[in-house]
Design a protein around this motif. Structure first.
Motif, PDB file in Angstrom:
ATOM      1  N   HIS A 149      41.723  37.234  33.813  1.00  0.00           N
ATOM      2  CA  HIS A 149      40.327  36.922  34.131  1.00  0.00           C
ATOM      3  C   HIS A 149      40.120  35.405  34.205  1.00  0.00           C
ATOM      4  N   LYS A 196      29.136  40.725  38.216  1.00  0.00           N
ATOM      5  CA  LYS A 196      29.752  41.707  39.119  1.00  0.00           C
ATOM      6  C   LYS A 196      31.249  41.482  39.322  1.00  0.00           C
ATOM      7  N   PRO A 197      31.684  40.259  39.646  1.00  0.00           N
ATOM      8  CA  PRO A 197      33.126  40.102  39.850  1.00  0.00           C
ATOM      9  C   PRO A 197      33.934  40.326  38.571  1.00  0.00           C
ATOM     10  N   HIS A 224      33.198  42.430  36.130  1.00  0.00           N
ATOM     11  CA  HIS A 224      33.285  43.871  35.898  1.00  0.00           C
ATOM     12  C   HIS A 224      34.431  44.488  36.692  1.00  0.00           C
ATOM     13  N   LYS A 225      34.780  43.871  37.821  1.00  0.00           N
ATOM     14  CA  LYS A 225      35.859  44.378  38.670  1.00  0.00           C
ATOM     15  C   LYS A 225      37.241  43.922  38.210  1.00  0.00           C
ATOM     16  N   ASP A 226      37.286  42.937  37.309  1.00  0.00           N
ATOM     17  CA  ASP A 226      38.579  42.445  36.835  1.00  0.00           C
ATOM     18  C   ASP A 226      39.315  43.526  36.063  1.00  0.00           C
ATOM     19  N   GLU A 227      40.593  43.606  36.297  1.00  0.00           N
ATOM     20  CA  GLU A 227      41.427  44.593  35.614  1.00  0.00           C
ATOM     21  C   GLU A 227      41.351  44.372  34.103  1.00  0.00           C
TER      22      GLU A 227
END
Length: 96
Positions: A67, A29-30, A32-35
């Motif tokens: 990341h 989840k985290p 997937h949120k990374d630019e």
């Protein structure tokens, strides 16, 4: 510019499979949120039960670098340092 693809293979030490799997799942989840994250998937080798494989696609190398500097990635690496036998990262190129 082409996307950057990689396969990260992690082999858990014996008796640490569940801990490693939990840590790997917690990265989804985290990340997937990374630019710049296009795809970030976790797989398990069906013939090697202690082997976990991330398949990742990033917009560019800069996105991967960012990341790798995130708090969730640093915590992941720290958490696994005594629980894995291998961490192998291969950068791959899609041909067809």
């Amino acid at each position: 510019m082409n996307n950057v693809r990689l396969i990260a293979t992690i082999v858990a030490k014996e008796n640490h499979e569940n801990e490693v799997l939990s840590a790997c799942k917690a990265m989804i989840k985290p990340s997937h949120k990374d630019e710049g994250c296009i795809q970030y998937e976790l797989h398990k080798d069906t013939t090697q039960p202690r082997t976990f494989i991330f398949f990742e696609i990033w917009e560019n190398q800069s996105a991967i670098d960012k990341h790798n500097e995130t708090a969730h990635m640093k915590a992941f690496v720290e958490n696994l340092k005594d629980k894995i036998e291998l961490l192998d990262i291969k950068f791959i190129e899609k041909l067809a």
